[in-house]
Design a protein around this motif. Sequence first.
Motif, PDB file in Angstrom:
ATOM      1  N   THR A 192      -1.687  11.389  17.602  1.00 55.14           N
ATOM      2  CA  THR A 192      -1.738  10.745  16.257  1.00 55.14           C
ATOM      3  C   THR A 192      -1.302  10.366  15.576  1.00 55.14           C
ATOM      4  OG1 THR A 192      -1.368  12.992  15.430  1.00 55.14           O
ATOM      5  CG2 THR A 192      -4.106  12.865  15.354  1.00 55.14           C
ATOM      6  N   MET A 193      -1.167   8.956  14.420  1.00 52.81           N
ATOM      7  CA  MET A 193       0.285   8.164  13.631  1.00 52.81           C
ATOM      8  C   MET A 193      -0.319   9.219  12.060  1.00 52.81           C
ATOM      9  SD  MET A 193       1.888   5.279  13.674  1.00 52.81           S
ATOM     10  CE  MET A 193       0.557   4.081  13.807  1.00 52.81           C
ATOM     11  N   TYR A 194       0.503   8.598  11.602  1.00 52.36           N
ATOM     12  CA  TYR A 194       0.630   8.633  10.129  1.00 52.36           C
ATOM     13  C   TYR A 194       0.847   7.825   9.396  1.00 52.36           C
ATOM     14  CZ  TYR A 194      -1.472  13.665  12.185  1.00 52.36           C
ATOM     15  OH  TYR A 194      -1.694  14.592  12.562  1.00 52.36           O
ATOM     16  N   LEU A 195       0.556   7.879   7.663  1.00 58.63           N
ATOM     17  CA  LEU A 195       1.412   6.734   7.223  1.00 58.63           C
ATOM     18  C   LEU A 195       1.174   7.946   5.738  1.00 58.63           C
ATOM     19  CD1 LEU A 195       3.512   4.565   6.735  1.00 58.63           C
ATOM     20  CD2 LEU A 195       1.147   3.944   5.605  1.00 58.63           C
ATOM     21  N   GLN A 196       2.163   8.189   5.047  1.00 52.81           N
ATOM     22  CA  GLN A 196       2.318   9.490   3.691  1.00 52.81           C
ATOM     23  C   GLN A 196       2.511   8.521   2.448  1.00 52.81           C
ATOM     24  OE1 GLN A 196       1.422  12.170   3.495  1.00 52.81           O
ATOM     25  NE2 GLN A 196       1.567  11.990   0.881  1.00 52.81           N
ATOM     26  N   MET A 197       1.241   7.725   1.732  1.00 49.80           N
ATOM     27  CA  MET A 197       1.780   7.173   0.676  1.00 49.80           C
ATOM     28  C   MET A 197       1.921   7.788  -0.249  1.00 49.80           C
ATOM     29  SD  MET A 197      -0.405   3.969   2.120  1.00 49.80           S
ATOM     30  CE  MET A 197      -2.104   4.940   1.784  1.00 49.80           C
ATOM     31  N   ASN A 198       3.512   7.514  -1.379  1.00 47.83           N
ATOM     32  CA  ASN A 198       2.720   7.835  -2.499  1.00 47.83           C
ATOM     33  C   ASN A 198       3.475   7.721  -3.940  1.00 47.83           C
ATOM     34  OD1 ASN A 198       3.102  11.174  -1.265  1.00 47.83           O
ATOM     35  ND2 ASN A 198       5.020  10.888  -0.753  1.00 47.83           N
ATOM     36  N   SER A 199       3.171   8.092  -4.933  1.00 48.66           N
ATOM     37  CA  SER A 199       4.068   6.603  -5.813  1.00 48.66           C
ATOM     38  C   SER A 199       2.886   6.045  -5.664  1.00 48.66           C
ATOM     39  CB  SER A 199       4.763   7.214  -5.922  1.00 48.66           C
ATOM     40  OG  SER A 199       5.876   7.812  -6.353  1.00 48.66           O
ATOM     41  N   LEU A 200       1.614   5.641  -5.414  1.00 47.82           N
ATOM     42  CA  LEU A 200       1.264   3.815  -4.971  1.00 47.82           C
ATOM     43  C   LEU A 200       0.545   3.727  -6.483  1.00 47.82           C
ATOM     44  CD1 LEU A 200      -2.035   5.889  -2.455  1.00 47.82           C
ATOM     45  CD2 LEU A 200      -0.146   3.885  -1.903  1.00 47.82           C
ATOM     46  N   LYS A 201       0.778   2.040  -5.837  1.00 44.05           N
ATOM     47  CA  LYS A 201       0.816   1.125  -7.200  1.00 44.05           C
ATOM     48  C   LYS A 201      -0.768   0.268  -7.091  1.00 44.05           C
ATOM     49  CE  LYS A 201       5.784   0.666  -7.433  1.00 44.05           C
ATOM     50  NZ  LYS A 201       6.904  -0.240  -7.044  1.00 44.05           N
ATOM     51  N   PRO A 202      -1.079  -0.151  -7.990  1.00 43.44           N
ATOM     52  CA  PRO A 202      -2.517  -0.943  -7.747  1.00 43.44           C
ATOM     53  C   PRO A 202      -2.100  -2.199  -6.524  1.00 43.44           C
ATOM     54  CG  PRO A 202      -2.129  -1.044 -10.472  1.00 43.44           C
ATOM     55  CD  PRO A 202      -1.092  -0.289  -9.446  1.00 43.44           C
ATOM     56  N   GLU A 203      -1.104  -3.083  -6.726  1.00 41.13           N
ATOM     57  CA  GLU A 203      -0.995  -3.656  -5.851  1.00 41.13           C
ATOM     58  C   GLU A 203      -0.621  -3.186  -3.725  1.00 41.13           C
ATOM     59  OE1 GLU A 203       1.221  -2.742  -8.014  1.00 41.13           O
ATOM     60  OE2 GLU A 203       2.761  -3.410  -8.081  1.00 41.13           O
ATOM     61  N   ASP A 204      -0.717  -1.765  -3.591  1.00 41.27           N
ATOM     62  CA  ASP A 204      -0.961  -1.002  -3.119  1.00 41.27           C
ATOM     63  C   ASP A 204      -2.650  -1.200  -2.443  1.00 41.27           C
ATOM     64  OD1 ASP A 204       1.477   1.618  -3.473  1.00 41.27           O
ATOM     65  OD2 ASP A 204       2.299  -0.508  -2.439  1.00 41.27           O
ATOM     66  N   SER A 205      -3.501  -2.152  -2.775  1.00 41.30           N
ATOM     67  CA  SER A 205      -4.869  -1.631  -2.566  1.00 41.30           C
ATOM     68  C   SER A 205      -4.862  -3.057  -1.597  1.00 41.30           C
ATOM     69  CB  SER A 205      -5.169  -2.116  -3.681  1.00 41.30           C
ATOM     70  OG  SER A 205      -5.484  -1.240  -4.751  1.00 41.30           O
ATOM     71  N   ALA A 206      -5.745  -1.975  -0.566  1.00 47.45           N
ATOM     72  CA  ALA A 206      -5.359  -3.525   0.999  1.00 47.45           C
ATOM     73  C   ALA A 206      -6.076  -2.508   1.932  1.00 47.45           C
ATOM     74  CB  ALA A 206      -4.240  -3.734   1.268  1.00 47.45           C
ATOM     75  N   VAL A 207      -6.902  -3.180   2.892  1.00 45.21           N
ATOM     76  CA  VAL A 207      -7.517  -2.216   4.200  1.00 45.21           C
ATOM     77  C   VAL A 207      -6.119  -2.340   5.229  1.00 45.21           C
ATOM     78  CG1 VAL A 207      -8.385  -2.702   6.117  1.00 45.21           C
ATOM     79  CG2 VAL A 207      -9.749  -3.948   3.878  1.00 45.21           C
ATOM     80  N   TYR A 208      -5.946  -0.909   5.829  1.00 44.39           N
ATOM     81  CA  TYR A 208      -4.801  -0.242   6.332  1.00 44.39           C
ATOM     82  C   TYR A 208      -5.433  -0.238   7.708  1.00 44.39           C
ATOM     83  CZ  TYR A 208      -2.112   0.227   1.668  1.00 44.39           C
ATOM     84  OH  TYR A 208      -0.706  -0.194   0.975  1.00 44.39           O
TER      85      TYR A 208
END
Length: 124
Positions: free
Chosen positions: A79-95
């Motif tokens: 497995t691999m992870y991406l921890q995302m904090n302090s998210l902003k509306p501009e982070d909206s996307a398909v990852y």
Amino acid sequence: QVQLVESGGGLVQAGGSLRLTCTASGRNFGWYIMGWLRQAPGKERESVAAINRSGDTTYYADDFVDGRFTISRDNAKNTMYLQMNSLKPEDSAVYYCATLGSGDWRSAAAFKSWGQGTQVTVSS
């Protein structure tokens, strides 16, 4: 060849956090340099971060060096992870998670095998 499945996306308010998971099946996950990329509507796919085979070296694209995102991996769990904090509306996307083929990880074209993506939506 490795098959990749992303999970953990969803709807979150601005300032919130999400942890994305990329689960690999197939052989030799630890052989691959891995990356997270994203694509927002109307924009090109862009690299977010990459991690070396052992997981002890990480790389972040210029727009992601502010410490909000953290890439990691657990080869024992494939497995691999991406921890995302302090998210902003501009982070909206398909990852997407992907294996690095050849070339510069900062280019989406350098990645070879892709998951199907997970949608992240950040509301204001």
